[in-house]
Enzyme design. Structure first.
Site, PDB file in Angstrom:
ATOM      1  CG  ASP A 222      -2.014 -47.619 -18.257  1.00 37.32           C
ATOM      2  OD1 ASP A 222      -2.953 -47.089 -18.882  1.00 37.32           O
ATOM      3  OD2 ASP A 222      -2.062 -47.879 -17.040  1.00 37.32           O
TER       4      ASP A 222
ATOM      5  CE1 TYR B 149      -4.647 -40.350 -14.410  1.00 38.62           C
ATOM      6  CE2 TYR B 149      -5.391 -41.089 -16.562  1.00 38.62           C
ATOM      7  CZ  TYR B 149      -5.092 -40.071 -15.679  1.00 38.62           C
ATOM      8  OH  TYR B 149      -5.238 -38.762 -16.071  1.00 38.62           O
TER       9      TYR B 149
ATOM     10  NE  ARG C 263      -7.131 -48.188 -12.249  1.00 33.95           N
ATOM     11  CZ  ARG C 263      -6.857 -47.639 -13.424  1.00 33.95           C
ATOM     12  NH1 ARG C 263      -7.514 -46.564 -13.843  1.00 33.95           N
ATOM     13  NH2 ARG C 263      -5.925 -48.156 -14.210  1.00 33.95           N
TER      14      ARG C 263
ATOM     15  CB  SER D 148      -3.534 -42.722 -20.870  1.00 36.61           C
ATOM     16  OG  SER D 148      -4.459 -42.663 -19.807  1.00 36.61           O
ATOM     17  CG  ASN D 149      -8.782 -46.105 -21.195  1.00 36.23           C
ATOM     18  OD1 ASN D 149      -8.702 -46.315 -22.399  1.00 36.23           O
ATOM     19  ND2 ASN D 149      -9.118 -47.052 -20.338  1.00 36.23           N
TER      20      ASN D 149
END
Length: 227
Positions: free
Chosen positions: A9, A11, A45, A121-122
């Site tokens: 991942d 972030y 976040r 990742s998103n």
């Protein structure tokens, strides 16, 4: 089955998501932010993640840059810091987030050991490329995979399927590393071997799928991959 591919991942795992607010708070003339930046970073976040989950459920996808902006706008208003100049500075800093200190050497070790490595990742492709370039880790990655190719955010199973499709491997061949407990749980349920990087010492999420390893930082990932 031995691990062949190490997937990360981005972030919160490779990149320090609090760095943008922390750096901006240390700049001259940012007294109001200096007093509030930890809360701002946490709210930003949290809302970023919440909006990604809700949009996935609502089938209302936008890219992660829009979600990031929306989360920041909420966080700024919540801290009474709705300043357009500050907003632009924080967004600029988010495009070049710092990697955690152990990341470059850890990735270099994995490559030296012969593992394929990638980000899943998103993040939108342009966000991820800028972060990778800023952190100087591109030479240690075989690919950067974004949810934009399937049009839905994690933890949708289609996202994790990008890894097995890209590398032509079984789920059990993959060591997946994330700092997000929910992401670690979903990846484990998908069939990956999973290391949860629990920097904050949070409780284990009550979800299907459990991480196989729980770490406080990333230095030991090359050792785990060879076990």
């Amino acid at each position: 089955m031995p691990i062949k591919v190490c997937i990360f991942d981005a972030y919160g795992t490779l990149f320090d998501v609090a760095a943008a607010a922390r750096i901006a708070a240390a700049e001259p003339g940012r007294g109001a932010l200096a007093a509030a930046w930890p809360k701002l970073a946490e709210d930003w976040r949290r809302k970023q993640l919440e909006y990604s989950w809700l949009r996935a459920v609502m089938a209302a996808h936008v890219d992660f840059w829009q979600v990031t902006q929306d989360g920041l706008d909420w966080a700024l208003e919540a801290s009474a810091l709705a300043d357009p100049d500050l907003r632009e500075r924080l967004l600029a800093l988010y495009r070049e987030l710092q990697a955690y200190p152990e990341v470059p050497a850890m990735l270099a070790r994995l490559k030296d050991q012969g593992f394929a490595t990638a980000i899943l990742s998103n993040g939108s492709p342009d966000m991820l490329q800028e972060a990778v370039r800023s952190a100087g880790i591109g030479d240690h990655l075989d690919d950067v995979l974004s949810v934009e190719s399937v049009g839905v955010f994690k933890p949708a199973a289609d996202v994790y399927g990008l890894v097995t499709k890209r590398f032509g491997c079984a789920a059990a061949d993959v060591l997946f590393v994330s700092s997000n407990g929910w992401d670690a749980a979903a990846a484990s349920a998908y069939g990956f071997r999973v290391a949860w990087v629990n920097r904050a010492g949070a409780p284990l999420d009550r979800l299907p799928g459990k991480p196989h390893h729980i770490l406080s930082e990333l230095s030991s990932i090359p050792d785990l991959a060879t076990q």
